[in-house]
Motif scaffolding. Structure first.
Motif, PDB file in Angstrom:
ATOM      1  N   ALA A  59      63.853  24.786  50.178  1.00  0.00           N
ATOM      2  CA  ALA A  59      62.807  25.643  49.591  1.00  0.00           C
ATOM      3  C   ALA A  59      62.981  25.732  48.075  1.00  0.00           C
ATOM      4  O   ALA A  59      62.007  25.723  47.324  1.00  0.00           O
ATOM      5  CB  ALA A  59      62.846  27.035  50.216  1.00  0.00           C
ATOM      6  N   TYR A  60      64.226  25.800  47.628  1.00  0.00           N
ATOM      7  CA  TYR A  60      64.498  25.847  46.192  1.00  0.00           C
ATOM      8  C   TYR A  60      64.073  24.542  45.512  1.00  0.00           C
ATOM      9  O   TYR A  60      63.451  24.559  44.445  1.00  0.00           O
ATOM     10  CB  TYR A  60      65.982  26.123  45.945  1.00  0.00           C
ATOM     11  N   ILE A  61      64.397  23.415  46.131  1.00  0.00           N
ATOM     12  CA  ILE A  61      64.005  22.109  45.583  1.00  0.00           C
ATOM     13  C   ILE A  61      62.479  22.040  45.480  1.00  0.00           C
ATOM     14  O   ILE A  61      61.930  21.668  44.441  1.00  0.00           O
ATOM     15  CB  ILE A  61      64.548  20.946  46.440  1.00  0.00           C
ATOM     16  N   ASP A  62      61.787  22.412  46.564  1.00  0.00           N
ATOM     17  CA  ASP A  62      60.323  22.398  46.557  1.00  0.00           C
ATOM     18  C   ASP A  62      59.771  23.320  45.474  1.00  0.00           C
ATOM     19  O   ASP A  62      58.816  22.980  44.782  1.00  0.00           O
ATOM     20  CB  ASP A  62      59.763  22.805  47.924  1.00  0.00           C
ATOM     21  N   ASP A  63      60.375  24.486  45.322  1.00  0.00           N
ATOM     22  CA  ASP A  63      59.933  25.447  44.309  1.00  0.00           C
ATOM     23  C   ASP A  63      60.090  24.871  42.902  1.00  0.00           C
ATOM     24  O   ASP A  63      59.193  24.990  42.068  1.00  0.00           O
ATOM     25  CB  ASP A  63      60.719  26.747  44.442  1.00  0.00           C
ATOM     26  N   GLN A  64      61.225  24.248  42.652  1.00  0.00           N
ATOM     27  CA  GLN A  64      61.468  23.662  41.341  1.00  0.00           C
ATOM     28  C   GLN A  64      60.507  22.501  41.067  1.00  0.00           C
ATOM     29  O   GLN A  64      59.991  22.350  39.958  1.00  0.00           O
ATOM     30  CB  GLN A  64      62.921  23.184  41.214  1.00  0.00           C
ATOM     31  N   ARG A  65      60.258  21.696  42.092  1.00  0.00           N
ATOM     32  CA  ARG A  65      59.330  20.572  41.961  1.00  0.00           C
ATOM     33  C   ARG A  65      57.908  21.080  41.688  1.00  0.00           C
ATOM     34  O   ARG A  65      57.206  20.558  40.820  1.00  0.00           O
ATOM     35  CB  ARG A  65      59.383  19.727  43.235  1.00  0.00           C
ATOM     36  N   MET A  66      57.499  22.120  42.397  1.00  0.00           N
ATOM     37  CA  MET A  66      56.163  22.684  42.181  1.00  0.00           C
ATOM     38  C   MET A  66      56.054  23.306  40.794  1.00  0.00           C
ATOM     39  O   MET A  66      55.028  23.173  40.129  1.00  0.00           O
ATOM     40  CB  MET A  66      55.852  23.748  43.244  1.00  0.00           C
ATOM     41  N   SER A  67      57.081  23.969  40.370  1.00  0.00           N
ATOM     42  CA  SER A  67      57.077  24.591  39.051  1.00  0.00           C
ATOM     43  C   SER A  67      56.878  23.536  37.960  1.00  0.00           C
ATOM     44  O   SER A  67      56.058  23.715  37.046  1.00  0.00           O
ATOM     45  CB  SER A  67      58.392  25.345  38.852  1.00  0.00           C
ATOM     46  N   LEU A  68      57.591  22.430  38.074  1.00  0.00           N
ATOM     47  CA  LEU A  68      57.462  21.356  37.094  1.00  0.00           C
ATOM     48  C   LEU A  68      56.082  20.705  37.174  1.00  0.00           C
ATOM     49  O   LEU A  68      55.452  20.435  36.147  1.00  0.00           O
ATOM     50  CB  LEU A  68      58.561  20.308  37.289  1.00  0.00           C
ATOM     51  N   ALA A  69      55.595  20.457  38.387  1.00  0.00           N
ATOM     52  CA  ALA A  69      54.274  19.841  38.566  1.00  0.00           C
ATOM     53  C   ALA A  69      53.191  20.722  37.945  1.00  0.00           C
ATOM     54  O   ALA A  69      52.312  20.226  37.226  1.00  0.00           O
ATOM     55  CB  ALA A  69      53.989  19.598  40.047  1.00  0.00           C
ATOM     56  N   LYS A  70      53.249  22.024  38.206  1.00  0.00           N
ATOM     57  CA  LYS A  70      52.252  22.941  37.636  1.00  0.00           C
ATOM     58  C   LYS A  70      52.348  22.965  36.119  1.00  0.00           C
ATOM     59  O   LYS A  70      51.321  22.962  35.425  1.00  0.00           O
ATOM     60  CB  LYS A  70      52.418  24.349  38.220  1.00  0.00           C
ATOM     61  N   ASP A  71      53.559  22.971  35.607  1.00  0.00           N
ATOM     62  CA  ASP A  71      53.754  22.969  34.157  1.00  0.00           C
ATOM     63  C   ASP A  71      53.154  21.700  33.541  1.00  0.00           C
ATOM     64  O   ASP A  71      52.455  21.773  32.527  1.00  0.00           O
ATOM     65  CB  ASP A  71      55.246  23.079  33.832  1.00  0.00           C
ATOM     66  N   LEU A  72      53.418  20.560  34.145  1.00  0.00           N
ATOM     67  CA  LEU A  72      52.877  19.303  33.637  1.00  0.00           C
ATOM     68  C   LEU A  72      51.343  19.266  33.726  1.00  0.00           C
ATOM     69  O   LEU A  72      50.678  18.765  32.821  1.00  0.00           O
ATOM     70  CB  LEU A  72      53.488  18.105  34.370  1.00  0.00           C
ATOM     71  N   LEU A  73      50.803  19.812  34.805  1.00  0.00           N
ATOM     72  CA  LEU A  73      49.344  19.860  34.949  1.00  0.00           C
ATOM     73  C   LEU A  73      48.703  20.697  33.843  1.00  0.00           C
ATOM     74  O   LEU A  73      47.634  20.367  33.343  1.00  0.00           O
ATOM     75  CB  LEU A  73      48.943  20.442  36.306  1.00  0.00           C
ATOM     76  N   LEU A  74      49.354  21.782  33.476  1.00  0.00           N
ATOM     77  CA  LEU A  74      48.775  22.711  32.509  1.00  0.00           C
ATOM     78  C   LEU A  74      49.087  22.360  31.058  1.00  0.00           C
ATOM     79  O   LEU A  74      48.388  22.818  30.161  1.00  0.00           O
ATOM     80  CB  LEU A  74      49.238  24.138  32.800  1.00  0.00           C
ATOM     81  N   THR A  75      50.115  21.564  30.816  1.00  0.00           N
ATOM     82  CA  THR A  75      50.531  21.322  29.427  1.00  0.00           C
ATOM     83  C   THR A  75      50.371  19.874  28.973  1.00  0.00           C
ATOM     84  O   THR A  75      50.682  19.566  27.834  1.00  0.00           O
ATOM     85  CB  THR A  75      52.000  21.745  29.213  1.00  0.00           C
ATOM     86  N   THR A  76      49.918  18.995  29.866  1.00  0.00           N
ATOM     87  CA  THR A  76      49.719  17.597  29.496  1.00  0.00           C
ATOM     88  C   THR A  76      48.351  17.140  29.992  1.00  0.00           C
ATOM     89  O   THR A  76      47.688  17.839  30.761  1.00  0.00           O
ATOM     90  CB  THR A  76      50.788  16.670  30.124  1.00  0.00           C
TER      91      THR A  76
END
Length: 122
Positions: A59-76
């Protein structure tokens, strides 16, 4: 979003696990891979992590992966196809399914909804 701020102070193994995840988040990492690379039994490592952080390692791995994906979607301006490749998917469909499963919204809809919104109230 799960914070590692709740970690037991000066816990070297917990720090090693979270750092491993941070460094390898774009790769296909599993509890087994982490345990193997760090020289531990996967069951032990999973239980240890849950005891320290109060959340399962997957769950932590998935959370970290989602956090990065969302960040990349919003900032790039990265496309969904490029983003899915960044995370090791051969095409975007499995990534889109992963994203929808965790966010209940597609990556495209997420970007459209939040891209021009200020996120100061987090």
């Amino acid at each position: 979003h799960i914070s590692t701020a709740n970690a037991v102070p000066n816990d070297p193994l917990a720090a090693k696990i979270t750092e491993y995840i941070r460094m390898n988040i774009k790769k296909e990492i599993t509890v087994y891979h982490i345990a193997q690379d760090l020289g531990y039994n996967a069951d032990y490592l999973g239980k240890y992590f849950k005891r320290v952080y109060g959340i399962g390692l997957k769950a932590y791995i998935d959370d970290q992966r989602m956090s990065l994906a969302k960040d990349l979607l919003l900032t790039t301006n990265i496309s969904i196809k490029q983003l899915s490749r960044e995370f090791g998917y051969s095409d975007e469909n499995p990534f889109i399914k992963f994203f929808i499963y965790h966010e209940k919204i597609s990556p495209t809809a997420f970007k459209a909804k939040y891209c021009n919104t200020h996120m100061n109230n987090k």
